[in-house]
Design an enzyme around this catalytic site. Structure first.
Site, PDB file in Angstrom:
ATOM      1  N   HIS A  54      -9.987 -13.830 -22.576  1.00 14.97           N
ATOM      2  CA  HIS A  54     -10.203 -13.007 -23.760  1.00 14.97           C
ATOM      3  C   HIS A  54      -8.969 -12.998 -24.643  1.00 14.97           C
ATOM      4  O   HIS A  54      -7.973 -12.332 -24.339  1.00 14.97           O
ATOM      5  CB  HIS A  54     -10.582 -11.579 -23.336  1.00 14.97           C
ATOM      6  CG  HIS A  54     -10.802 -10.651 -24.491  1.00 14.97           C
ATOM      7  ND1 HIS A  54     -10.522  -9.309 -24.448  1.00 14.97           N
ATOM      8  CD2 HIS A  54     -11.282 -10.885 -25.749  1.00 14.97           C
ATOM      9  CE1 HIS A  54     -10.805  -8.757 -25.612  1.00 14.97           C
ATOM     10  NE2 HIS A  54     -11.269  -9.695 -26.413  1.00 14.97           N
ATOM     11  N   SER A 113     -15.384  -9.999 -25.029  1.00 10.23           N
ATOM     12  CA  SER A 113     -14.474  -8.856 -25.013  1.00 10.23           C
ATOM     13  C   SER A 113     -14.933  -7.757 -24.070  1.00 10.23           C
ATOM     14  O   SER A 113     -14.196  -6.799 -23.839  1.00 10.23           O
ATOM     15  CB  SER A 113     -14.339  -8.278 -26.421  1.00 10.23           C
ATOM     16  OG  SER A 113     -15.603  -7.831 -26.891  1.00 10.23           O
ATOM     17  N   ASN A 151     -10.103  -2.919 -24.201  1.00 15.34           N
ATOM     18  CA  ASN A 151     -11.261  -2.231 -24.773  1.00 15.34           C
ATOM     19  C   ASN A 151     -11.698  -1.045 -23.923  1.00 15.34           C
ATOM     20  O   ASN A 151     -12.267  -0.076 -24.440  1.00 15.34           O
ATOM     21  CB  ASN A 151     -12.423  -3.202 -24.964  1.00 15.34           C
ATOM     22  CG  ASN A 151     -12.264  -4.044 -26.217  1.00 15.34           C
ATOM     23  OD1 ASN A 151     -11.630  -3.623 -27.175  1.00 15.34           O
ATOM     24  ND2 ASN A 151     -12.824  -5.235 -26.211  1.00 15.34           N
ATOM     25  N   GLU A 190      -6.388 -11.679 -21.893  1.00 13.35           N
ATOM     26  CA  GLU A 190      -6.888 -11.120 -20.633  1.00 13.35           C
ATOM     27  C   GLU A 190      -7.582 -12.233 -19.861  1.00 13.35           C
ATOM     28  O   GLU A 190      -8.485 -12.894 -20.388  1.00 13.35           O
ATOM     29  CB  GLU A 190      -7.875  -9.978 -20.908  1.00 13.35           C
ATOM     30  CG  GLU A 190      -7.229  -8.737 -21.494  1.00 13.35           C
ATOM     31  CD  GLU A 190      -8.240  -7.639 -21.807  1.00 13.35           C
ATOM     32  OE1 GLU A 190      -7.894  -6.467 -21.655  1.00 13.35           O
ATOM     33  OE2 GLU A 190      -9.384  -7.967 -22.209  1.00 13.35           O
TER      34      GLU A 190
END
Length: 661
Positions: A144, A123, A195, A156
């Site tokens: 991801h 991540s 994130n 992702e």
């Protein structure tokens, strides 16, 4: 290698992410090997896949035969050589520690076939650094998934410094074959997109409380109600796990510097073991307390501008460093973070110059690096443009660019799609504005003979109002009245449209979504659809026309039953009640089936359809008025070319070709 060459996928790690990814791959038709370091871990992962597939079958998300077939495609292994012997793609989902992952890849390189592509589900960790442990860095990338992989649409796809374009193309195609939406991250950057936005936002929320500038309640009220995000910042931290966000933040701090220094509030919670819901306590108490109870009326404009400023700065950093463009960032955060709007668009709406001023003021007061506006954000502020520039039109300049809906005209059908699958196509004020404009476009377009309404994805036509964004009014009765009128007027445009309107319902059709469907002339629904008016469970009543329109369709008694009970009804029951015209089997191609259903009415006589709707609607309130419109229209139709065409086709035993003349 392209996606058609992929038959076998190995997933390393049978934890929450690993078994979820394996399930998604098996559902997509791939042979999957689930591997972990101990039999116990592998069996636990396999059992969770079996449980999840059976739950999907119970909920009619797939048939039991399909669930059994997917499970049959999953095998397990502990021996690494056995696990990857036939792998075309290896997806690694082991614990989020650089040393552990490097150790796995060093061993994996020894056993994996030469042609196999490696994809890490990290991540936040460096794709480049991990790829350099292997002898195939050009065939190594990030893939991801978001938790839980079975439900979350976003993947992702991240490029390392050495990743070949062919590898990225393959992994994007692989994600799409699994029913996911891939978003490419062009450069290896800590936190990637989602994130990189969410974790600094969480950190800033903590710093605000730590500094005594606002209470936790004020911050969460601002985040959830004034900004319209799905959860308060502290509520989200508890849900995800405070330790998860904290460790990502630690890595970002190590790589990117002081702007990402973790707030002591976060480190204290991690040290105490109060990690959120999973431990029973975090910022809120989930065992002895009531959990996250967030007041709707304690939002702060200062807190909102501070959070938006930090978020805009992160977006600008990603765009300025060519990690991703604004549209990709917004798409990723809406899908992965369940935001109602993307952070770039939210920043544009707030005004880039105002956000830069807020950051500068905070930087002058504190000297903290996290408030130092990046160069790209300053450039936008000085140019008086946002991330999207002037926006409003597509590249040709011919048509408006929609965010919350999509519009396509084909074969006489104006197809309007509610395009917020990340929010179950819930209806926001923005969506209503765009829907109103789209209806006007269809009304003015002579090529459009019928309008079809559907919802993006296969989970919902529309699950109703976007309660968190609409509730931002905070108990203001005047605001409530205006929101009700806005929905009534927008949906009413469909009712007034001089063309047949079809609603294609697949999945949830609840509350405001069902009120929207009421304004269609005809409704087709899948067997798995659930319909209802749950407003009484919220202490509300249907406010977008439901109290009036529903009784016209199903009768007063049934309408009261549906509204007073607040129950959900299956499609067959609603067909018995007269709300649904046709129920069809659950089908991944439902949208095309709904299109073909609507297309039938696009081939009808436009003038006759127009006056039929007018006569019927006038007759709702006044029988004599309706009959008079009917008589006048009947006479008018005697003058049309369509009548002559209809008679000629009838006598020649062929299908008519109406032109609306």
């Amino acid at each position: 290698m392209n996606v058609d060459d992929v038959d076998s996928i190995t997933v390393l790690g049978a934890g929450n992410m690993g078994h979820g990814i394996a399930e998604v791959a098996a559902l997509a038709g791939y042979d999957v090997v689930l591997r972990d370091i101990e039999d116990e871990f592998v069996q636990q992962g396999y059992d969770k896949i079996e449980w999840s597939l059976n739950k999907l079958a119970e909920k009619d998300r797939l048939s039991q035969d399909d669930a059994d077939a997917a499970l049959a495609r999953v095998s397990t292994a502990v021996d690494l050589g056995e696990a990857v012997a036939d792998a075309d793609v290896v997806i690694e989902a082991v614990p989020e520690k650089m040393a552990i992952k490097k150790e796995v890849y060093a061993e994996l390189e020894e056993y994996a076939p030469d042609h196999a592509v490696f994809a890490t589900n990290t991540s936040s960790l460096s794709i480049t650094e991990l790829s350099e442990v292997t002898e195939r860095p050009e065939r190594f990338c990030g893939m991801h998934f978001f938790n839980p992989p079975v439900r979350m649409d976003l993947v992702e796809v991240i490029s390392g410094a050495h990743t070949a374009d062919e590898t990225l193309d393959l992994v994007e195609d692989l994600a799409e074959s699994m029913g996911k939406t891939p978003v490419r991250v062009r450069k290896d950057s800590p936190g990637f997109i989602v994130n990189r936005i969410l974790v600094p936002l969480m950190n800033e929320a903590a710093w605000i409380v730590h500094a005594g500038d606002a209470t936790m309640a004020e911050v969460d009220a601002t985040t959830k109600y004034d900004m319209g995000l799905p959860m308060g910042s502290f509520e989200l931290a508890d849900y995800v796990g405070i330790d998860v966000g904290y460790h990502v933040l630690e890595y970002m701090h190590e790589v990117l510097g002081d702007a990402y220094e973790p707030c002591p509030l976060l480190s204290e919670k991690v040290e105490e073991g109060d990690l959120g819901q999973k431990t029973g306590a975090g910022f809120y108490d989930y065992e002895d307390g009531a959990g996250a109870e967030i007041p709707h009326d304690e939002g702060s404009e200062a807190v909102k501008n501070r959070l938006l400023g930090v978020m805009a700065n992160e977006v600008a950093g990603l765009v300025g460093n060519d990690v991703a463009d604004p549209a990709a960032i917004d798409r990723a955060v809406k899908l992965g973070g369940r935001f109602p709007d993307g952070p770039a668009k939210m920043a544009d709406s707030a005004g880039i110059a105002a956000l830069v001023d807020a950051l500068d003021e905070l930087h002058d007061e504190t000297g903290e690096a996290r408030y130092e506006a990046v160069e790209y954000l300053r450039d936008l502020a000085q140019s008086d443009e946002g991330f999207y520039g002037d926006g409003g039109e597509d590249e040709s300049g011919d048509a408006p660019a929609f965010d919350a809906i999509a519009v396509e005209v084909r074969d006489g059908v104006g197809h309007i799609t509610l395009d917020r699958p990340h929010r179950l196509n819930t209806i926001s004020v923005e969506l209503m504005d765009e829907l109103s404009e789209a209806i006007d476009l269809c009304a003015d377009d002579d090529e459009v003979r019928t309008v079809l309404l559907t919802g993006a994805g296969d989970r919902a036509f529309s699950a109703g109002a976007d309660v968190t964004s609409i509730a931002a009014g905070g108990g203001d009765p005047v605001e409530g009245v205006e929101i009700s009128r806005k929905g009534q007027q927008t949906f009413g445009k469909l009712e007034e449209l001089d063309k047949p309107v079809v609603a294609g319902i697949d999945g949830f059709c609840l509350g405001g979504g069902m009120e929207l469907a009421m304004c269609a002339d005809l409704r087709i629904a899948t067997e798995r659809s659930e319909l209802g008016q749950p407003e009484h469970d919220l202490g509300l009543l249907p406010g977008w026309g439901g109290t009036v329109r529903l009784q016209r369709i199903v009768g007063t008694g049934r309408a009261k039953e549906i509204i007073f009970s607040a129950d959900r009804y299956d499609a067959d029951t609603m067909a018995d009640y007269g709300f649904v015209n046709e129920v069809v089997e659950n089908d991944d191609d439902f949208e095309e089936r709904a299109f073909e259903y609507a297309k039938r009415f696009a081939q009808g006589p436009p003038v006759a359809q127009r006056y039929t709707k007018r006569a019927m609607h006038n007759g709702w309130e006044d029988t004599d008025s309706g009959l008079e419109v009917e008589a006048q229209a009947f006479g008018l139709l005697f003058t049309t070319s369509d009548l002559m065409e209809g008679v000629a086709a009838f006598t020649s035993d062929r299908d008519p070709e109406f032109t609306g003349e």
